[in-house]
Design a protein around this motif. Structure first.
Motif, mmCIF file in Angstrom:
data_model
loop_
_atom_site.group_PDB
_atom_site.id
_atom_site.type_symbol
_atom_site.label_atom_id
_atom_site.label_comp_id
_atom_site.label_asym_id
_atom_site.label_seq_id
_atom_site.Cartn_x
_atom_site.Cartn_y
_atom_site.Cartn_z
ATOM 1 N N THR A 24 0.836 -1.204 0.000
ATOM 2 C CA THR A 24 0.000 0.000 0.000
ATOM 3 C C THR A 24 0.868 1.251 0.000
ATOM 4 N N LYS A 27 2.418 1.698 -3.432
ATOM 5 C CA LYS A 27 1.413 2.174 -4.382
ATOM 6 C C LYS A 27 1.215 3.676 -4.241
ATOM 7 N N TYR A 28 1.060 4.138 -3.009
ATOM 8 C CA TYR A 28 0.825 5.565 -2.807
ATOM 9 C C TYR A 28 2.063 6.393 -3.154
ATOM 10 N N THR A 221 -11.687 -1.293 4.470
ATOM 11 C CA THR A 221 -10.959 -0.665 3.383
ATOM 12 C C THR A 221 -10.004 -1.656 2.753
ATOM 13 N N ARG A 222 -10.131 -1.863 1.461
ATOM 14 C CA ARG A 222 -9.263 -2.795 0.744
ATOM 15 C C ARG A 222 -8.535 -2.024 -0.359
ATOM 16 N N ILE A 223 -7.208 -2.039 -0.297
ATOM 17 C CA ILE A 223 -6.392 -1.286 -1.238
ATOM 18 C C ILE A 223 -5.844 -2.237 -2.299
ATOM 19 N N CYS A 225 -3.331 -3.374 -4.545
ATOM 20 C CA CYS A 225 -1.907 -3.064 -4.617
ATOM 21 C C CYS A 225 -1.074 -4.266 -5.039
ATOM 22 N N THR A 263 -5.232 -7.384 -2.576
ATOM 23 C CA THR A 263 -5.401 -6.199 -1.739
ATOM 24 C C THR A 263 -4.651 -6.331 -0.426
ATOM 25 N N SER A 280 -12.001 1.972 -0.922
ATOM 26 C CA SER A 280 -10.891 1.420 -1.701
ATOM 27 C C SER A 280 -9.705 2.376 -1.712
ATOM 28 N N ASP A 281 -9.720 3.360 -0.807
ATOM 29 C CA ASP A 281 -8.695 4.396 -0.784
ATOM 30 C C ASP A 281 -8.571 4.920 0.649
ATOM 31 N N LEU A 282 -7.347 4.907 1.207
ATOM 32 C CA LEU A 282 -7.152 5.453 2.554
ATOM 33 C C LEU A 282 -7.468 6.940 2.616
#
Length: 293
Positions: A24, A27-28, A221-223, A225, A263, A280-282
């Protein structure tokens, strides 16, 4: 002017950042988010878990070696990193459990121990923080204290009347807990391995799962990635004293992980913005609010 998004992740030891939410973060980072890892302790009392590194000269210099491992993992992930300066408690074993070492992180007063983190929050000004749940993810005294300190700092950092000597107030908008292993995730990977004709390392774990605390119902919340799982694994391997590159963590082929469970999952614990779950996004509810880039 648009504002850069900022994420702070708070971890107990060097290596935790690479095993919990690392993809995660990667990705960010790739999307232009600034990420800071706050590491509570130096991991000084951690056991050497890689047989190839279990040598007298390594044990004699474990503090410096674990710092060097953290530097390498930080470079791989592309994050910034700060030490909070506490001393590893070690993982007590035995029945009854022995007392924790004097002065260690697990024996600190959470409100006092939150001060270095409050200062860091006010300097870095994160929009989002992540840490562990109230059980620490697993019952290591440093992980449990990391949770307590993170929550205390999240609640205090924005209050101008609390610790004005630590800098200008800043209130993060959201606090998440990393989701550890859930039965659903382990079962999906287990069945994926069997379908591929491979031996699963999870059979014994699944047989004993009834004794475990499954928090899958708390995931909000599932990212996505999966594309960054390779970076995660490289960062984890950088912690060579803690992770055997031929060991358990790397038995599942990367492509299978990306297909079966792409995820990393989180539990939204605090939110000061409108961010309906599931997410789907922090940064849901924050991007629109601050006009970020």
């Amino acid at each position: 002017m648009a504002e850069q998004l900022r994420l702070m992740t708070v971890h107990a030891h060097p290596d935790d950042e690479s095993s919990k939410g690392a993809a995660t973060m990667a990705k960010y980072i790739a999307e232009g988010v600034k990420v800071l890892v706050a590491t509570c302790t130096g991991g000084e009392r951690g056991s050497v878990l890689n047989p190839k590194m279990d040598r007298p000269e390594v044990l004699a210099d474990i503090t410096n070696i674990r710092r060097a491992e953290m530097d390498r993992a930080r470079e791989i992930l592309g994050v910034d990193q700060a030490w909070l300066g506490f001393v590893d408690s070690g993982l007590p074993e035995g029945d009854p459990l022995p007392p924790l070492p004097e002065g260690c992180f697990g024996l600190q007063d959470p409100q006092e121990a939150a001060k270095p983190l409050i200062k860091l929050i006010r300097e870095f000004r994160p929009h989002v923080m992540t840490t562990y749940d109230e059980n620490g993810g697993y019952p290591h005294p440093d992980h449990i204290m990391c949770h307590k300190v993170s929550v205390a700092a999240f609640e205090a950092a924005g209050d101008p009347e609390r610790h004005p000597e630590l800098g200008e107030p800043w209130q993060p908008s959201k606090l998440y807990y990393n989701s550890g292993w859930t039965r659903a995730r382990m079962l999906a990977l287990h069945e994926g391995m069997l379908t591929a004709g491979l031996e699963s390392p999870y059979a014994e774990w699944l047989e004993k799962w009834s004794d475990r605390d499954d928090r899958s119902d708390k995931i909000t919340t599932r990212i996505e990635c999966g594309d960054y799982f390779g970076i995660r694994d490289d960062a984890l391997r950088a912690h060579a004293t803690q992770v055997d590159p031929d060991g358990f963590w790397f038995h599942i082929p990367l492509e299978l992980q990306q297909k079966v469970w792409p995820t990393e999952d989180f539990e939204l614990a605090r939110s000061l913005v409108d961010s309906p779950v599931p997410e789907s996004d922090l940064f849901a509810g924050i991007r629109e609010k601050v006009g970020t880039y």
